[in-house]
Design a protein around this motif. Structure first.
Motif, PDB file in Angstrom:
ATOM      1  N   LEU A 117       0.831  -1.202   0.000  1.00 51.41           N
ATOM      2  CA  LEU A 117       0.000   0.000   0.000  1.00 51.41           C
ATOM      3  C   LEU A 117       0.866   1.252   0.000  1.00 51.41           C
ATOM      4  O   LEU A 117       0.624   2.196  -0.785  1.00 51.41           O
ATOM      5  N   ALA A 118       1.889   1.289   0.849  1.00 48.58           N
ATOM      6  CA  ALA A 118       2.733   2.479   0.949  1.00 48.58           C
ATOM      7  C   ALA A 118       3.535   2.691  -0.333  1.00 48.58           C
ATOM      8  O   ALA A 118       3.689   3.832  -0.806  1.00 48.58           O
ATOM      9  N   LEU A 119       4.064   1.615  -0.899  1.00 50.40           N
ATOM     10  CA  LEU A 119       4.890   1.740  -2.098  1.00 50.40           C
ATOM     11  C   LEU A 119       4.067   2.092  -3.334  1.00 50.40           C
ATOM     12  O   LEU A 119       4.581   2.735  -4.259  1.00 50.40           O
ATOM     13  N   ALA A 120       2.805   1.681  -3.347  1.00 49.67           N
ATOM     14  CA  ALA A 120       1.948   2.006  -4.489  1.00 49.67           C
ATOM     15  C   ALA A 120       1.675   3.499  -4.583  1.00 49.67           C
ATOM     16  O   ALA A 120       1.141   3.975  -5.589  1.00 49.67           O
ATOM     17  N   ARG A 121       2.064   4.254  -3.587  1.00 50.93           N
ATOM     18  CA  ARG A 121       1.910   5.711  -3.646  1.00 50.93           C
ATOM     19  C   ARG A 121       2.892   6.321  -4.635  1.00 50.93           C
ATOM     20  O   ARG A 121       2.588   7.343  -5.257  1.00 50.93           O
ATOM     21  N   THR A 122       4.067   5.699  -4.763  1.00 49.89           N
ATOM     22  CA  THR A 122       5.104   6.271  -5.623  1.00 49.89           C
ATOM     23  C   THR A 122       5.442   5.384  -6.812  1.00 49.89           C
ATOM     24  O   THR A 122       6.163   5.822  -7.704  1.00 49.89           O
ATOM     25  N   LEU A 123       4.971   4.151  -6.820  1.00 52.92           N
ATOM     26  CA  LEU A 123       5.238   3.234  -7.933  1.00 52.92           C
ATOM     27  C   LEU A 123       3.927   2.834  -8.575  1.00 52.92           C
ATOM     28  O   LEU A 123       2.926   2.629  -7.887  1.00 52.92           O
ATOM     29  N   ASP A 124       3.934   2.682  -9.902  1.00 53.34           N
ATOM     30  CA  ASP A 124       2.750   2.096 -10.511  1.00 53.34           C
ATOM     31  C   ASP A 124       2.751   0.600 -10.217  1.00 53.34           C
ATOM     32  O   ASP A 124       3.724   0.034  -9.708  1.00 53.34           O
ATOM     33  N   THR A 125       1.664  -0.064 -10.529  1.00 57.09           N
ATOM     34  CA  THR A 125       1.505  -1.461 -10.110  1.00 57.09           C
ATOM     35  C   THR A 125       2.540  -2.372 -10.758  1.00 57.09           C
ATOM     36  O   THR A 125       3.063  -3.287 -10.101  1.00 57.09           O
ATOM     37  N   ASP A 126       2.873  -2.149 -12.019  1.00 57.82           N
ATOM     38  CA  ASP A 126       3.895  -2.993 -12.661  1.00 57.82           C
ATOM     39  C   ASP A 126       5.242  -2.844 -11.966  1.00 57.82           C
ATOM     40  O   ASP A 126       5.946  -3.839 -11.749  1.00 57.82           O
TER      41      ASP A 126
END
Length: 856
Positions: free
Chosen positions: A204-213
């Motif tokens: 959840l936290a990383l999806a703030r700065t990275l797209d899902t791929d």
């Protein structure tokens, strides 16, 4: 290798003990106190609560044998012995699970207490205890009475932890151990072994700065698999507006100028083996680690395997087990043998004879891992996904409510009060939803990421359910005589799911995953890998995997083995998890089994001590191709030319590899996700698979602004600078074991420099996180990033041709009393190739104590 230390080492240790005793106790009574603190091992002790005499003998391997006339007295005596040897350990465990550390340690441990109270560990334990059959409750009562009997009439001085900290056993209530505490301790083991909510929150936290791929590149699914979640996580979370808007706490806005691809690593004072400055700092570091790592089982693993008679010299099975847990002093295990004839509970329920020997857990009344006279067993962690996080949407018109599939519903609210030494009591208002406890009420990291005015995070965790009867399964295994009986005994087992490998003297072997696993709706496109919307019913669990359908292997190929790898076949119809441990240890075990037609105890022991790292072998070509202008690059590359990925403590090459992999991971990943998020995840999340993928794809996005080859070379330069500063200018003198000692840390004195050298147990160690002889380290720690803190907490090998030839070892010693010569006397053998006999009928006894009923 002999079990005793050399005379010189013994003299040094006793000189140190004498010194610390004098400093701590400040007076001429120190020597008397030290002697009085030892457990009584011989003679007779009158103990209130026993029904009849109990014989407690220690053999030459320092294994404690309890021979009683009833099962109840055997359990009572085990509790008494645990209290004799591990009094402070029991006290500390009780305070952890009750959320009462701050009563002793102050604000440094407050966050840990808050988490335990929010999870309601003891509330769940009491509900589960109430649902146990009477005969199981009475076994726990007998064990707890043994602990209390020790404290009611202390036969020895309390260990120094109590005196130094001003602690009374049992705290304010004086309740040193209750039957419900046994159940609570099984929940604490489930928390340590059976959690993945940390993985979910990290996504959840990383999806703030990275797209899902990119997220799946950073946290890849198991090799050969697709991501379990088909949903576009990053898009969903943006759509729902879950993230906090404040740029001050946005991890993407905080990037370290000193960790970019071109920059050298920042200077660190004593970067490899530094110590905290005082007890409060040490406690704070420990407590933060506990709360941060709770809900994460990543990298935590074990090995077990069993060979059928067709693959052994004797023609009978062999079984090996080495569970990998956090190292501590005293150790988590205490080896004992229990023997008692058949009996019955007060309601007439028959109790089969006890005849088990192996590893017990202080806090529980049975042999957890070990053998009877006919069957042996060992565990590894299955790690199914039994924890799901749910985003609970708060009613904007009424913050006392959250959204459900049926509409808005009120939070369930309770209040907890925590006593805090040196400060006012802390009163907690804790909420729960239909899924479970609201973690956002006690987890600081949630406030740093989420907009808590809109959303909270609640936890659904199977182990907290009232029907958890794992403790009953543990008691029943100690009476098994065959493989079939063992698995039948384990049928009530619930949490955490374990890969159980067993073998009996009739020649049968089996692996089966035992425990509770939830089923998920086919429409669930998140599959538990990241927080799901709690207001949509399709993300709720739909039932439980039938016990008959859990993974199983009866050894048709002549052996079974698990090492936390995926234990399901490609066509297995049920989803368990995608967060299996990388398969390197299992692959190496398979290689070693197939390398010989027939095995014996010696070859089983050699497998447990194998330190060839297939993970290192995979990345080693990239390191050898790195080109650095550093003056030590040429001699280091010469060392690497002959390096065969054997992570030997006496070699320099493993240290070079580890430092290079660390610097390369920092250089590639930290700039992409931000310093704050990297610091919060690195070491707790295993980024090795991401690193492998980036290099093998030659991925320009992750390697920018350089090429991947240039990043690798720059990482080597930074690594050599660090190593030269820490270990000097001659790479031939560097040693992996110096940077990578196995550290069994005492709680809480392991972080106090004046005390750590006496209370901790430290020994140079082999291996890395991916070797069979595991030596897991946390490169994200500034204090000892390569220190081995998670390794084989015990090793055992069982010979079903003659179970009296079985062997064991673990990393400290049987005694938890720091002044005792038995506090660390196994450590050298554990680090090398030593074992002790694991016998029920030893040839001679070193000590003989009789516990007798005290006169009324």
């Amino acid at each position: 290798m002999t079990w005793s230390m050399t005379r010189a080492t013994t003299w040094v240790r006793w000189a140190a003990i004498t010194l610390v005793a004098a400093l701590l106790l400040a007076g001429g009574g120190a020597a008397v106190y030290v002697q009085r603190s030892f457990a009584q091992l011989d003679g007779r002790l009158a103990v209130a609560g026993l029904r009849a005499d109990v014989l407690v003998r220690r053999d030459g391997a320092d294994l404690t044998h309890i021979q009683a006339q009833t099962p109840q007295d055997a359990w009572f005596a085990l509790g008494y012995v645990h209290a004799q040897e591990r009094t402070w350990q029991l006290e500390f465990q009780r305070r952890v699970m009750h959320g009462e550390l701050s009563e002793v340690f102050g604000a440094a441990t407050l966050e840990t207490d808050k988490l335990m109270r929010a999870l309601d560990i003891m509330g769940s334990a009491r509900r589960q205890y109430a649902g146990l059959p009477l005969h199981t409750r009475q076994a726990l009562q007998s064990y707890s009475q043994g602990i209390r009997a020790f404290h009611q009439n202390l036969p020895q001085a309390l260990p120094p932890e109590f005196h130094l900290l001003g602690v009374q056993p049992g705290g304010a209530t004086g309740s040193v151990w209750e039957p419900e505490d046994c159940v609570g301790w099984t929940l604490m083991m489930a928390l340590d072994l059976g959690g993945n909510w940390g993985q979910e929150f990290a996504r959840l936290a990383l999806a703030r700065t990275l797209d899902t791929d990119r997220l799946w590149q950073l946290m890849p699914p198991y090799p050969g698999e697709q991501p379990a979640a088909s949903a576009d996580l990053a898009a969903l979370y943006r759509q729902w507006g879950v993230y906090r808007r404040s740029p001050a706490t946005d991890p993407s806005t905080s990037t370290s100028a000193a960790t970019g691809p071109q920059a050298a690593a920042p200077a660190r004072q004593d970067p490899w083996l530094g110590h905290a400055n005082d007890l409060n700092a040490g406690l704070l570091a420990w407590a933060e680690a506990l709360t941060r790592n709770a809900g994460s089982n990543e990298g935590r693993g074990s090995n077990n395997w069993a060979l059928a008679g067709t693959r052994t010299v004797s023609g009978r099975p062999l079984l090996a087990n080495d569970p990998h847990l956090g190292l501590a002093a005293p150790a988590i295990w205490y080896f004992a043998a229990l023997q008692a004839p058949a009996g019955q509970a007060s309601d007439g329920t028959p109790i089969a004879p006890l005849a088990a020997v192996g590893a017990t857990l202080p806090g529980l009344p049975f042999v957890v891992l070990g053998r009877t006279d006919h069957v042996a067993w060992g565990f590894t962690n299955t790690s199914p996904d039994v924890q799901d996080l749910y985003l609970e949407q708060i009613n904007p018109a009424d913050p006392t409510q959250y959204r459900t599939p049926e509409g808005w519903a009120p939070f369930t609210v309770r209040t907890e009060t925590i006593r805090v030494k040196g400060a006012a009591d802390t009163v907690l208002r804790l909420r729960s939803t239909r899924h479970g406890p609201v973690l956002s009420d006690v987890q600081k990291s949630h406030a740093e990421v989420l907009d808590l005015d809109k959303y909270l995070i609640a936890l659904r965790w199977s182990a907290l359910d009232a029907d958890n009867q794992s403790v009953m399964a543990g008691l029943q295994t100690n009476q098994a005589r065959t493989v079939d009986e063992l698995f039948q005994a384990m049928s009530p087992y619930h949490s955490p799911m374990q890969n159980v490998v067993a073998a009996d003297d009739q020649g049968r072997i089996r692996f089966q995953a035992m425990g509770r696993v939830p089923l998920r709706d086919p429409a669930n496109d998140i599959r538990g890998v990241a927080p799901a919307p709690g207001w949509q019913a399709r993300y709720d669990w739909t039932g439980w995997l039938p016990a008959a359908q859990t993974p199983r292997d009866d050894g048709a190929k002549g052996w079974v083995a698990t090492a936390n790898q995926r234990v399901t076949a490609p066509d297995y119809p049920h989803y368990l998890t995608q967060d299996w441990v990388l398969p390197y240890r299992y692959q190496r075990i398979e290689q070693l089994i197939e390398a010989r037609e027939k095995h014996d105890i010696a070859s089983m022991q050699a497998m447990q001590h194998d330190v060839t790292s297939l993970a290192t072998r995979r990345l080693l070509p990239s390191l050898r191709q790195a080109r650095s202008p550093h003056p030590l690059a040429a001699p280091v590359q010469a060392l690497l030319a002959n390096f065969d990925a054997v992570m030997d403590a006496d070699q320099a090459a493993p240290l070079v590899f580890a430092a290079w992999a660390d610097e390369l991971t920092r250089g590639l990943i930290e700039p992409r996700i931000g310093q704050a998020r990297f610091a919060a995840t690195y070491g707790k999340r295993d980024y090795r698979a991401a690193l492998e993928g980036i290099l093998e794809r030659n991925d320009g996005w992750w390697c920018q602004p350089m090429s991947c080859a240039e990043q690798s070379s720059a990482a080597l330069t930074r690594a050599l600078e660090r190593l030269q500063t820490a270990y000097g200018p001659d790479p031939a003198q560097w040693r992996w074991g110096i940077a990578h000692p196995a550290l069994s840390e005492h709680q809480p004195f392991g972080n106090v420099p004046a005390l750590a050298r006496f209370f901790n147990v430290r020994v140079a160690s082999h291996g890395d996180s991916y070797t069979v002889n595991v030596g897991q380290y946390n490169p994200g720690q500034t204090r000892g990033p390569f220190v081995n803190r998670h390794a084989a907490s015990l090793r055992a090998v069982y010979d079903l041709a003659d179970l009296e030839q079985s062997r064991f070892i673990y990393q400290t010693g049987q005694s938890g009393l720091v002044f005792s010569p038995r506090y660390r006397d196994m450590s050298a053998a554990w680090a090398a190739t030593g074992y002790r006999p694991l016998q029920r009928r030893p040839a001679h006894w070193a000590h003989r104590l009789t516990l007798v009923p005290a006169a009324p």
